[in-house]
Structures are given as C-alpha cells and as structure tokens.
Scaffold this motif. Structure first.
Motif, mmCIF file in Angstrom:
data_model
loop_
_atom_site.group_PDB
_atom_site.id
_atom_site.type_symbol
_atom_site.label_atom_id
_atom_site.label_comp_id
_atom_site.label_asym_id
_atom_site.label_seq_id
_atom_site.Cartn_x
_atom_site.Cartn_y
_atom_site.Cartn_z
ATOM 1 N N TRP A 1 29.359 26.342 59.876
ATOM 2 C CA TRP A 1 30.339 27.363 60.241
ATOM 3 C C TRP A 1 31.861 27.254 59.929
ATOM 4 N N HIS A 2 32.566 28.088 59.326
ATOM 5 C CA HIS A 2 34.049 28.063 59.260
ATOM 6 C C HIS A 2 34.594 28.282 60.584
ATOM 7 N N GLN B 1 29.934 37.723 47.588
ATOM 8 C CA GLN B 1 30.008 36.413 47.282
ATOM 9 C C GLN B 1 29.920 35.598 48.676
ATOM 10 N N PRO B 2 29.428 34.429 48.726
ATOM 11 C CA PRO B 2 29.573 33.635 49.735
ATOM 12 C C PRO B 2 31.033 33.431 50.249
ATOM 13 N N LEU B 3 31.191 33.279 51.598
ATOM 14 C CA LEU B 3 32.177 33.178 52.251
ATOM 15 C C LEU B 3 33.411 31.944 51.501
ATOM 16 N N GLU B 4 32.618 30.751 51.379
ATOM 17 C CA GLU B 4 33.358 29.554 50.787
ATOM 18 C C GLU B 4 33.838 29.730 49.355
ATOM 19 N N SER C 1 41.919 26.485 58.358
ATOM 20 C CA SER C 1 40.423 26.182 58.368
ATOM 21 C C SER C 1 40.334 24.878 59.413
ATOM 22 N N LEU C 2 39.584 25.164 60.621
ATOM 23 C CA LEU C 2 39.696 24.271 61.502
ATOM 24 C C LEU C 2 38.330 23.236 61.513
ATOM 25 N N ALA C 3 38.664 21.975 61.096
ATOM 26 C CA ALA C 3 37.194 20.938 60.837
ATOM 27 C C ALA C 3 37.042 20.501 61.993
ATOM 28 N N ALA C 4 35.701 20.418 62.266
ATOM 29 C CA ALA C 4 35.380 19.661 63.601
ATOM 30 C C ALA C 4 33.725 19.380 63.308
ATOM 31 N N GLY C 5 33.553 18.158 63.844
ATOM 32 C CA GLY C 5 32.271 17.732 63.739
ATOM 33 C C GLY C 5 31.065 18.046 64.591
ATOM 34 N N PHE D 1 39.068 31.177 68.700
ATOM 35 C CA PHE D 1 38.467 30.930 67.359
ATOM 36 C C PHE D 1 37.928 32.461 66.670
ATOM 37 N N VAL D 2 37.633 32.338 65.549
ATOM 38 C CA VAL D 2 36.757 33.153 64.790
ATOM 39 C C VAL D 2 35.853 32.225 64.107
ATOM 40 N N LEU D 3 34.604 32.402 64.231
ATOM 41 C CA LEU D 3 33.435 31.492 63.652
ATOM 42 C C LEU D 3 32.824 32.318 62.670
ATOM 43 N N LYS D 4 32.700 31.908 61.286
ATOM 44 C CA LYS D 4 32.143 32.577 60.244
ATOM 45 C C LYS D 4 30.960 31.602 59.447
ATOM 46 N N ARG D 5 29.800 32.321 59.637
ATOM 47 C CA ARG D 5 28.758 31.589 58.716
ATOM 48 C C ARG D 5 29.155 31.348 57.401
ATOM 49 N N LEU D 6 29.006 30.040 57.044
ATOM 50 C CA LEU D 6 29.024 29.665 55.709
ATOM 51 C C LEU D 6 28.059 30.567 54.843
#
Length: 543
Positions: free
Chosen positions: A231-232, A338-341, A363-367, A387-392
């Motif tokens: 997720w992004h 096209q894909p989000l990424e 973009s908020l990176a988290a493990g 947050f807004v969560l977006k599926r890669l």
C-alpha cells in the motif's frame, strides 16, 4: 412535460436501484435530444437558479385558492416541502391537460427561464395560467423545478449507468463526458451518447476517484488489507480537492464539486504555466505559507474560497499551495488505467523544477501497520486528518469504488454539551424538533457553541421532541429555548477561532454521537476545555 412527469413519478415511486436505472434508460430511449439534455441536467443535480422566492410562491398560492397566508404557512410547516405543499393546496383550482404535450425543453426555455425578466404581476399571471394547464402530477413536477428542489433519489452514478446502458458506452467514458462546463442543449446530448470518440473541451476535468472510509477500525481490521508494503500511504489533507489542468497552453482548476475556479488562485495558475502541456494533476489546495513545514488553519483557506479575484494583499496574507496526489493525463494521454506507482513516478518527473507552490504530496513509508497506526495517532501534529491508503497497482477509478483507496481518519474531536435550543427540521422531519443548538459551561453560564441535527435514531428523535415540547421556556419564531437538562456527546472534524460566534469558536461538521443520559448537567464540558482543542497557531490569524 408528459414524458418527463412520468419519469419523475417512476423514480419517486421506488427506492430500488434497478427500477430507477430502467426508468431513466427508457426515458432517454424515447425523449427527443432537447428534452433529454434538460433531464440529464436536472437528474445530475443541476438546478435552475431560483427565479421566485419560496414565500412569494406560497403567497400566490394563497391568493389563487383564497386561503389565509397563515394557514398556507402552517401547511408548509406540517408538510416540510414547498413544492408538495403548493401542489396539495392547488388541487382546489381547476386544471386541464393543455400543457402536458408541450415538450420539457419548451417549458424550461420558453416558460420557466423567461420569468426572470418579468415583473411580479406578470410572473404571477403566468404561473396562475401554468398551474391551470397541468394536472396534479405534472403540476408537482413544475413546482419542483420552480423551487429548485428537484430531488428524486438518484445519484450521478445511476444517471451515468442508465445513459451507458442506453448508448452502449462504457460508464467511465460517459462519466468523463458529464464532467465540466457543458450546457443542456440537443447537441450536447447527442455528443454525450455518441459511441464514437470526439474531441473534449480543453478545460474538461476527469471524474474524481474517492476513497472509501475505514470507520473506527482496529489494527486487526486494517491488517486484513494485506501486507503494509502493498500500500501507498499519504496524509489526508484538509483543503479543497481539485484538479489542475494544463492543456492548449492554458491552466484550469476544477474543484471536486465541479466548480471551475477560474481566477480564484492566480498564483497557482501562474505556477502551472511551467507544467508540460497535456497533463492533469489530482491534488489538494491548502493554505500554506512559503517556508512553513505545516499548512495554515482551514479558516485561512476559507478567506480565499469566496474571492473570485483575490487582491495581491489577499494572496500575500492567505497564501496557498497545491499538493499533487496523482497524474491522470500525461502528454495528452489518459493514463488512469496505469498502475498507481507508475503514475506517481511520472508525476514526480513532471514536478521537477516546478515552482514550490505546486508540490508532490509526501509518500509515508512504513514497514508495518503498527508503525502506520502509531504515526496516524500523531496526525494532528502534522495538521492532517489521518491517512489515505492506496493499493499499489491500482488504476484511477471513477467515483467511490471500494477496495483500492481507503481513508483512515483519526478519531473526531469529542465534547459533551448541553441542549439549549431546538427548532423543526426539514422534509420528512418538518413536524419534529430535530435541529439543536448545544452549549458548554463558561463559568456559571451556558454559552452556545455548535448546532447539530444528525446522529440520533428515529426513536431518540421522537423522545427528545416530546421532552422539548413539555420543557419549552421561550419561543423565538420557530426556535424554542429549553430548560437545560440533557447532555449529548458531539463529534466534529475541525475547530477554529471565530469572531462571529459568542463562544469565540466555530466547529466543522458537528454531529451527535450519543445521548449522554448517564451524565449530569454539571459534568458537561467547559469553554476552556473546547478552546484547548484549538491548534497552537489558531489565534494568530491575520485579518
């Protein structure tokens, strides 16, 4: 008018989706283009600007049926809908079907719209004639159009679906064609349902993709979305969702509400001149000063929203930035599939070297979800709502399609407040006292600070209504003051300082969370408690 009235009655007779879509599809298949264009406009929520005030219309109804005005107003208070009240009362006058066979577009263009340029005497004479030319159902439809309250329980998405079924066109293509600054003309409708591609207006936006809410979800539920690495995540900003369009050497800014905000943010239009031609950005307009690490309070942005041509001084005092979330069009090509990424990568390239007033949303990176949950709890430190969560891998869809985009908001603000005033609601609640004013303690006095009308069950509404009627202290027109006794928990999304309110504060999107029957009056919150929720820089707002 006969065909359009029949459509209205079919739509009004059901709450089911399939019959509504079938009714609209059947109408579009039969109606001439000139009528269908106006039908699309009304069904999509566009209104004729109110030509005659509601009280004046009811006054003329009273005259037409020789009824005292006070009795007409009491009828309106009981019914709650001006058009329905007028129609019920007008049953006393004679009617014919002379106006039924006049097409809808002629009613609108040659009868309703010209009322604007007539004197009151001429308006009244025309309406008396129109009412007598129509039977009850068509008269009701006409009154709905006159009062600007044409609501039939259909969303734009349903209208799009019906048009797509009729025309044999992909709903996404039709949704795009319905965006922007079109006019309800026969030519527009014919282009709308033409299966062949045709050139779009250079200023035309795309339909927005809307994130679905994750309500009060525990971390275990969030984890059901799969690995966090799929997720992004980005901040959910509190601003104006907008599209920034750069085409044919010009810049256009559209709000999510399809308002073309031409000239309202000239600094953004100037910055967008450096964008490559043929690109469309989806993002958020925020009040944000150069060099600051956080956005300014939403109240600062509000100063700009209503200004059609802000002065240089206004721009300096209340600066704005555009934070880009997504790239929808690149080099004149629609890339939403096209894909989000991939879209984000192209977006980052497009924004290289661009004025800082147009920036890439972080973009908020988290493990792990636990790390994101911990960061989400700190959202207010960053002046965001969560947050807004977006599926890669996800495409940019149309409307609120569940599964790929989610908004994971922080818990709302919460205050326990005392019911102080009440007045009747509208529509089906017009006979019940459902619009409430709440207060908090300021020393020994109760100070009003918020109004709310949603959140209670129908059973609770009836209970509160009965109690208010027995405990009314004073009346001020439709408003009743009540004996302070009941405490309610209110939720709201934002809070800001306000010189317009006695309490000195204003809250955004207040609603009732629950009736605190367990809490005594004395334990309601204080004004100091509420002011403590204000952001640290809220009081430093320039004039």
């Amino acid at each position: 008018m006969r065909r359009f009235t029949a459509l209205y009655m079919r739509l009004d007779a059901t709450t089911a989706t399939k019959p509504k879509v079938a009714a609209m599809r059947d109408y579009f298949a039969q109606a001439p283009s000139a009528d269908a264009a106006w039908a699309v406009s009304f069904l999509c929520g566009r209104r004729i600007k109110r030509l005659i005030a509601g009280p004046k219309l009811r006054e003329w109804v009273a005259e037409a049926i020789d009824m005292p005005m006070w009795l007409v107003e009491e009828s309106y208070a009981a019914v709650g809908d001006s058009a329905e009240t007028m129609t019920l009362l007008l049953d006393e006058i004679g009617s014919s079907e002379a106006g039924l066979d006049l097409p809808l577009h002629e009613w609108v263009e040659n009868r309703i719209l010209p009322l604007k340029n007539l004197s009151e005497t001429e308006q009244k004479a025309r309406l008396f004639g129109y009412w007598r030319e129509l039977p009850t159902e068509a008269r009701f439809t006409l009154n709905k159009l006159l009062t600007g309250a044409f609501r039939v329980g259909v969303s734009r998405r349903l209208v799009t679906r019906a048009l797509a079924e009729y025309a044999g066109i992909e709903p996404a293509r039709l949704a795009h064609r319905l965006m922007g600054r079109w006019q309800p003309t026969p030519e527009f409708f014919e282009r709308l349902v033409d299966p062949e591609d045709h050139g779009e207006d250079a200023a035309q936006p795309y339909p927005f993709f809307l994130a679905s809410p994750i309500e009060n979800a525990p971390i275990e539920t969030i984890a059901d979305l799969g690995p966090a690495g799929n997720w992004h995540a980005e901040w959910k900003w509190d601003g104006i969702r907008a599209q920034l369009i750069r085409r044919a050497g010009e810049c256009h800014i559209w709000s999510r509400g399809e308002d073309l905000m031409e000239g309202r943010f000239p600094e953004l239009e100037a910055a967008a001149a450096a964008l490559p031609d043929g690109c469309v950005l989806d993002g958020e307009i925020l009040a944000w000063a150069a060099g600051d690490s956080l956005p300014l309070p939403f109240a600062r942005l509000q100063r700009r929203i209503g200004r059609l041509k802000p002065s240089a001084n206004m721009q300096q005092k209340h600066p704005v930035r555009f934070f880009a979330y997504d790239l929808m069009e690149h080099e004149g090509v629609d890339i939403r599939e096209q894909p989000l990424e991939d879209r984000r990568a192209r977006l980052a390239e497009v924004l290289v070297g661009i004025d800082e007033r147009i920036a890439l949303s972080e973009s908020l990176a988290a493990g792990s979800w636990d790390e994101l949950a911990a960061l989400r709890e700190r959202s207010r430190e960053f002046a965001t709502e969560g947050f807004v969560l977006k599926r890669l891998g996800s495409p940019y869809r149309v409307g609120r399609v569940r599964g790929d985009w989610w908004k994971w908001k922080i818990d709302p603000f919460s205050v326990d407040a005392v019911l102080l005033y009440a007045q009747p609601g509208s529509g089906r609640r017009s006979s019940l006292l459902t619009d409430y004013t709440f207060a908090v303690w300021d020393g020994d006095a109760l100070v009003p600070f918020a109004k709310a009308y949603s959140g209670l069950t129908d059973k609770e509404i009836r209970q509160v209504d009965a109690w208010i009627r027995k405990n009314t202290k004073e009346r001020f027109g439709p408003v009743r003051s009540v004996t302070p006794q009941h405490v309610f928990e209110l939720h709201f999304e934002g809070i800001q300082a306000s010189n317009r309110h006695k309490s000195g504060i204003a809250v955004r999107f207040p609603r009732i969370a629950r009736w605190r029957t367990d809490k005594p009056l004395e334990e309601a919150d204080t004004l100091d408690n509420v002011k403590a929720l204000l952001p640290p820089n809220e009081w430093a707002e320039p004039g």
